[in-house]
Design an enzyme around this catalytic site. Structure first.
Site, short mmCIF file in Angstrom:
data_model
loop_
_atom_site.label_atom_id
_atom_site.label_comp_id
_atom_site.label_asym_id
_atom_site.label_seq_id
_atom_site.Cartn_x
_atom_site.Cartn_y
_atom_site.Cartn_z
N GLU A 129 0.84 -1.31 -0.27
CA GLU A 129 0.00 0.09 0.04
C GLU A 129 0.88 1.13 -0.07
O GLU A 129 1.73 1.43 0.92
CB GLU A 129 -0.97 -0.03 1.31
CG GLU A 129 -1.79 -0.89 1.26
CD GLU A 129 -2.97 -1.00 2.53
OE1 GLU A 129 -2.62 0.03 3.47
OE2 GLU A 129 -3.71 -1.73 2.74
N ASP B 285 -5.94 9.10 9.65
CA ASP B 285 -4.64 8.63 10.05
C ASP B 285 -4.31 9.01 11.40
O ASP B 285 -4.49 10.15 11.74
CB ASP B 285 -3.61 9.27 8.91
CG ASP B 285 -3.85 8.57 7.61
OD1 ASP B 285 -4.04 7.28 7.35
OD2 ASP B 285 -3.79 9.25 6.61
#
Length: 285
Positions: free
Chosen positions: A58, A69
Site C-alpha cells: 500500500e 490517519d
C-alpha cells in the site's frame, strides 16, 4: 511511458493472495507513504520491500488533511509534502517500480481530493498505465460509488473497501457490493496506529465478513510486531502493517529530518521480521 496494462490490478492482486494461500499462509501487506522523507529514499524503500518479504504494497498518497490517519502516518505525509511529493510523482514511483521488473501488487491509499483535482478519467488512465493495481480511498463511502469506484473497476483497477468493528451485518453488503481485490478489516475503532485490544474479536470479525464475500480479508491498524502479525495471520488472509513502518522511517532520520544511510534498512529489517511472523502464524493454526 511503458505500458503495464497486460495484467489488470484485479488479477495481479487475486493471484498474489492465491499464491500465499497455496503456501498455507497469510499475505503480508506493507504500507509506506510515497515521498517520505524524500522521493529518492522513498523510491529506494519501495524497491526494497518485495525482497524483504512484502507480498502487497500500500503506497500512501500524502494529503494535507488525513482524517483517518494516526500521528505517525500524518507526520509521514507532512514530511512527504514538505519534500514536494505530488500525486503525479507517486504515479511515477509506481511506473519506475514496474520498469525495474517488480510484479508485487501496489494499492494507492489516500483521499479523494488529490484524485478529483487530478481529474478522475486522467488519473485512472495514468494509474493503469503506470501499473497501479488497486485503490483505497477512505473518504468515499459506497453511496458515492459512481464518483470513482465504478470507473476504477471499469479501468481494471481494484477498489478496496474498509470494514470496521462498527460495520454491522446490515451495512456490510452495501460496503462489499463493488469491492474488489480484498476487504481491508480495520481491527480497531479509531485512527491508524492504535493497539489491538482483543485478537479473538478480530478472528470472529474475519469469519463474519467471509460469510458475505469470497474476497480475501486483510486485517490492519494496530499490527506492530512479528508476534502481532503471527497472531492475526492465524485468522486473516492478509496482515497489513503501516504505522510501525513509517515510525521506522522517522526514527532513522537525522536532526534535520533528513534520510540517513540507515533509513531504508530500518524499514526492510522490520518487514523481514513481520514476514517471518506471518509465516509462523499460519503454521501454528
Amino acid at each position: 511511458m511503458t505500458d503495464h496494462t497486460t495484467e489488470t490490478g484485479q488479477s495481479r492482486i487475486r493471484s498474489r493472495f492465491e499464491a500465499c494461500a497455496r503456501e498455507g499462509r497469510a499475505a503480508l501487506v506493507t504500507f509506506v507513504t510515497a515521498g517520505d522523507p524524500d522521493l529518492a529514499t522513498s523510491s529506494a524503500i519501495l524497491a526494497a520491500l518485495p525482497g524483504a518479504g512484502a507480498d502487497l504494497i500500500e503506497l500512501g498518497v500524502p494529503f494535507t488533511d488525513p482524517m483517518a490517519d494516526g500521528i505517525p502516518v500524518q507526520l509521514a505525509g507532512q514530511r512527504a509534502l514538505k519534500a514536494g511529493q505530488t500525486l503525479k510523482k507517486t504515479l511515477a514511483m509506481v511506473e519506475d517500480f514496474r520498469k525495474a521488473g517488480h510484479d508485487t501488487p501496489i494499492v494507492l491509499m489516500g483521499y479523494y481530493n488529490p484524485i478529483y483535482v487530478y481529474g478522475v478519467e486522467r488519473f485512472l488512465k495514468d494509474a493503469r498505465r503506470c501499473g497501479v493495481d488497486g485503490l483505497i480511498v477512505v473518504d468515499l463511502p459506497p453511496e458515492e460509488d459512481t464518483e470513482l469506484c465504478i470507473p476504477a473497476l471499469e479501468a481494471g483497477i481494484s477498489f478496496i473497501r474498509l470494514a470496521t468493528p462498527t460495520t454491522d451485518d446490515k451495512r456490510l453488503p452495501k460496503v462489499l457490493q463493488n469491492t474488489s481485490g480484498f476487504v481491508y478489516y480495520v481491527s480497531v475503532t479509531g485512527v491508524t496506529g492504535g493497539a489491538i485490544a482483543d485478537y479473538g474479536a478480530v478472528g470472529e470479525a474475519v469469519t463474519r465478513i467471509k460469510r458475505h464475500t469470497e474476497l480475501p480479508v486483510a486485517v490492519g491498524f494496530g499490527v506492530k510486531t512479528a508476534a502481532d502479525a503471527a497472531t492475526i495471520a492465524k485468522s486473516a488472509d492478509g496482515v497489513v502493517v503501516g504505522s510501525a513502518l513509517v515510525e521506522r522511517v522517522r526514527l532513522s532520520l537525522d536532526a534535520e529530518g533528513k534520510a540517513t544511510e540507515k533509513t531504508v534498512s530500518a524499514v526492510t529489517s522490520l518487514v523481514e521480521e513481520l514476514a517471518g511472523g506471518v509465516r509462523q502464524g499460519r503454521k501454528a493454526a
